[in-house]
Design an enzyme around this catalytic site. Structure first.
Site, PDB file in Angstrom:
ATOM      1  CE  LYS A   1      -8.786  -6.011   5.767  1.00  0.00           C
ATOM      2  NZ  LYS A   1      -9.000  -6.645   4.463  1.00  0.00           N
TER       3      LYS A   1
ATOM      4  CG  ASP B   1     -11.072  -5.240   1.643  1.00  0.00           C
ATOM      5  OD1 ASP B   1     -10.124  -4.721   1.024  1.00  0.00           O
ATOM      6  OD2 ASP B   1     -10.969  -5.664   2.821  1.00  0.00           O
TER       7      ASP B   1
ATOM      8  CB  SER C   1      -0.970   0.004   1.193  1.00  0.00           C
ATOM      9  OG  SER C   1      -1.955  -0.979   0.990  1.00  0.00           O
TER      10      SER C   1
HETATM   11  P1  NAP Z   1      -9.447 -15.015   6.918  1.00  0.00           P
HETATM   12  O1  NAP Z   1     -10.459 -14.070   7.461  1.00  0.00           O
HETATM   13  O2  NAP Z   1      -8.453 -15.654   7.835  1.00  0.00           O
HETATM   14  O3  NAP Z   1     -10.255 -16.194   6.147  1.00  0.00           O
HETATM   15  C1  NAP Z   1      -9.556 -17.294   5.608  1.00  0.00           C
HETATM   16  C2  NAP Z   1     -10.497 -18.126   4.736  1.00  0.00           C
HETATM   17  O4  NAP Z   1      -9.710 -19.145   4.101  1.00  0.00           O
HETATM   18  C3  NAP Z   1     -11.594 -18.846   5.511  1.00  0.00           C
HETATM   19  O5  NAP Z   1     -12.725 -18.959   4.695  1.00  0.00           O
HETATM   20  C4  NAP Z   1     -10.949 -20.224   5.756  1.00  0.00           C
HETATM   21  O6  NAP Z   1     -11.890 -21.257   5.946  1.00  0.00           O
HETATM   22  C5  NAP Z   1     -10.240 -20.428   4.441  1.00  0.00           C
HETATM   23  N1  NAP Z   1      -9.140 -21.376   4.537  1.00  0.00           N
HETATM   24  C6  NAP Z   1      -7.963 -21.199   5.198  1.00  0.00           C
HETATM   25  N2  NAP Z   1      -7.179 -22.301   5.056  1.00  0.00           N
HETATM   26  C7  NAP Z   1      -7.887 -23.175   4.283  1.00  0.00           C
HETATM   27  C8  NAP Z   1      -7.605 -24.469   3.793  1.00  0.00           C
HETATM   28  N3  NAP Z   1      -6.443 -25.098   4.047  1.00  0.00           N
HETATM   29  N4  NAP Z   1      -8.537 -25.081   3.018  1.00  0.00           N
HETATM   30  C9  NAP Z   1      -9.721 -24.446   2.736  1.00  0.00           C
HETATM   31  N5  NAP Z   1     -10.039 -23.221   3.185  1.00  0.00           N
HETATM   32  C10 NAP Z   1      -9.123 -22.585   3.960  1.00  0.00           C
HETATM   33  O7  NAP Z   1      -8.576 -14.328   5.776  1.00  0.00           O
HETATM   34  P2  NAP Z   1      -9.019 -13.130   4.800  1.00  0.00           P
HETATM   35  O8  NAP Z   1      -8.626 -11.841   5.401  1.00  0.00           O
HETATM   36  O9  NAP Z   1     -10.435 -13.358   4.404  1.00  0.00           O
HETATM   37  O10 NAP Z   1      -8.033 -13.370   3.555  1.00  0.00           O
HETATM   38  C11 NAP Z   1      -8.227 -14.469   2.670  1.00  0.00           C
HETATM   39  C12 NAP Z   1      -7.282 -14.320   1.473  1.00  0.00           C
HETATM   40  O11 NAP Z   1      -7.663 -13.160   0.730  1.00  0.00           O
HETATM   41  C13 NAP Z   1      -5.811 -14.103   1.882  1.00  0.00           C
HETATM   42  O12 NAP Z   1      -4.992 -14.814   0.974  1.00  0.00           O
HETATM   43  C14 NAP Z   1      -5.618 -12.599   1.717  1.00  0.00           C
HETATM   44  O13 NAP Z   1      -4.273 -12.272   1.406  1.00  0.00           O
HETATM   45  C15 NAP Z   1      -6.528 -12.320   0.526  1.00  0.00           C
HETATM   46  N6  NAP Z   1      -6.995 -10.939   0.485  1.00  0.00           N
HETATM   47  C16 NAP Z   1      -6.758 -10.232  -0.640  1.00  0.00           C
HETATM   48  C17 NAP Z   1      -7.195  -8.921  -0.751  1.00  0.00           C
HETATM   49  C18 NAP Z   1      -6.927  -8.176  -2.007  1.00  0.00           C
HETATM   50  O14 NAP Z   1      -7.123  -6.940  -2.016  1.00  0.00           O
HETATM   51  N7  NAP Z   1      -6.533  -8.834  -3.091  1.00  0.00           N
HETATM   52  C19 NAP Z   1      -7.885  -8.308   0.319  1.00  0.00           C
HETATM   53  C20 NAP Z   1      -8.134  -9.057   1.470  1.00  0.00           C
HETATM   54  C21 NAP Z   1      -7.668 -10.375   1.548  1.00  0.00           C
HETATM   55  P3  NAP Z   1     -12.464 -21.605   7.430  1.00  0.00           P
HETATM   56  O15 NAP Z   1     -13.587 -20.643   7.678  1.00  0.00           O
HETATM   57  O16 NAP Z   1     -12.897 -23.012   7.310  1.00  0.00           O
HETATM   58  O17 NAP Z   1     -11.309 -21.427   8.384  1.00  0.00           O
END
Ligand code: NAP
Length: 271
Positions: free
Chosen positions: A65, A100, A16
């Site tokens: 967040k 987001d 960022s």
């Molecule tokens: P989070 O709140 O920790 O959520 C993680 C998600 O991934 C949950 O749905 C979790 O499922 C699932 N998960 C984790 N390990 C898994 C596995 N081994 N098999 C299947 N599902 C699994 O994280 P978040 O903040 O939502 O971020 C998720 C991803 O999005 C990250 O890679 C982050 O870098 C990316 N992201 C990108 C942006 C962007 O602007 N491009 C913005 C925000 C986030 P459960 O509910 O079963 O634990």
């Protein structure tokens, strides 16, 4: 000079600062964008301190967040999603926004993917999943949320179903092939694929009518996007979502359109 920043832990590798500072330079703003890494216990004091010191705006990233919700006055979308990633200190009290969701919506728009009336699948029910689900629920006819922990998928689908006009459903990751058969749009909002050659979606469930956005941006070309391209689908990498959440934050803070091309160039130079 105006000061903006990012609050999270860890934030040392965040993309960022170069993205926002490229925008300030392009439009001739006397502003800086810096990172702050408080502990959870220090978060409330950090926000009060930032306000008192005249910080103009903050982005908020993992793991804060949701914590920030009780420390600001949230706009309607952030309240519905249940997560704040942008704080604006310009008013009488700090206001919390969620950009987001706009990041997801504008990433599709940038690639000429119309969401109106479509059928969407979001994989993941964490913070990114909630933002993607509300973004798509507001535009699409139907939304299915799939998640490893099915109870979280059910809860998110119910939340979106109650608060948007979309019909919603939920399923396990095993049921993704059925959910995707008639879908037009897919978002991976799990962390699967981050720094690894794995996809949360079986490759044979992908088809040419799909537009696929992977929120994961390290690597940019994830296994899911490689499989989607091989299946003839439209592919959109996670840097587009990252770009447009930043563009939207700029627009919240400055009430003016952001220099998208310059921000995109700065972001991709670092990826
Ligand atoms: P989070 O709140 O920790 O959520 C993680 C998600 O991934 C949950 O749905 C979790 O499922 C699932 N998960 C984790 N390990 C898994 C596995 N081994 N098999 C299947 N599902 C699994 O994280 P978040 O903040 O939502 O971020 C998720 C991803 O999005 C990250 O890679 C982050 O870098 C990316 N992201 C990108 C942006 C962007 O602007 N491009 C913005 C925000 C986030 P459960 O509910 O079963 O634990």
């Amino acid at each position: 000079m105006q000061v903006f920043g990012l609050v999270g832990n860890p934030v040392s590798h965040s993309l960022s600062p170069p993205m926002h500072e490229a925008a300030y330079e392009e439009v001739g703003l006397d502003a800086r964008y810096v990172t702050f890494e408080p502990s959870r216990d220090e978060l409330a004091a950090a926000l009060r301190g930032a306000d008192a010191l005249g910080v103009a705006g903050l982005n908020v990233t993992a793991p804060f967040k949701q914590d920030v919700r009780s420390l600001v006055s949230m706009d309607d979308l952030a309240a519905r999603i249940g997560a704040v990633n942008t704080v604006d200190f310009s008013g009488d009290e700090p206001t919390g926004h969620n950009t987001d969701a706009a990041g997801v919506r504008r990433a599709f728009t940038h690639h000429d993917v119309a969401l109106d009336g479509q059928s969407a699948v979001v994989v993941g029910a964490g913070g990114a999943g909630r933002s993607a689900a509300f973004a798509l629920g507001e535009e699409c006819n139907h939304l299915c949320v799939a998640n490893r922990t099915v109870a979280r998928a059910e809860e998110l689908a119910d939340d979106v179903g109650r608060q948007t006009d979309a019909t919603t459903s939920s399923c396990s990751l095993d049921d993704l092939p059925d959910a995707l058969a008639d879908a037009d749009v897919l978002v991976n909002a799990t962390s699967v694929g981050m720094g690894e050659d794995r996809s949360p979606v079986p490759s044979d469930a992908l088809h040419p009518e799909l537009a696929v956005l992977d929120a994961v941006y390290e690597p940019l070309e994830t296994r899911l996007l490689q499989d989607a391209r091989a299946a003839g689908a439209t592919t959109i990498d996670g840097a587009w979502m990252l770009l447009y959440q930043g563009v939207e934050a700029f627009e919240v803070w400055f009430d003016d359109s952001a220099p998208v091309t310059v921000m995109n160039r700065a972001l991709r130079a670092r990826l």
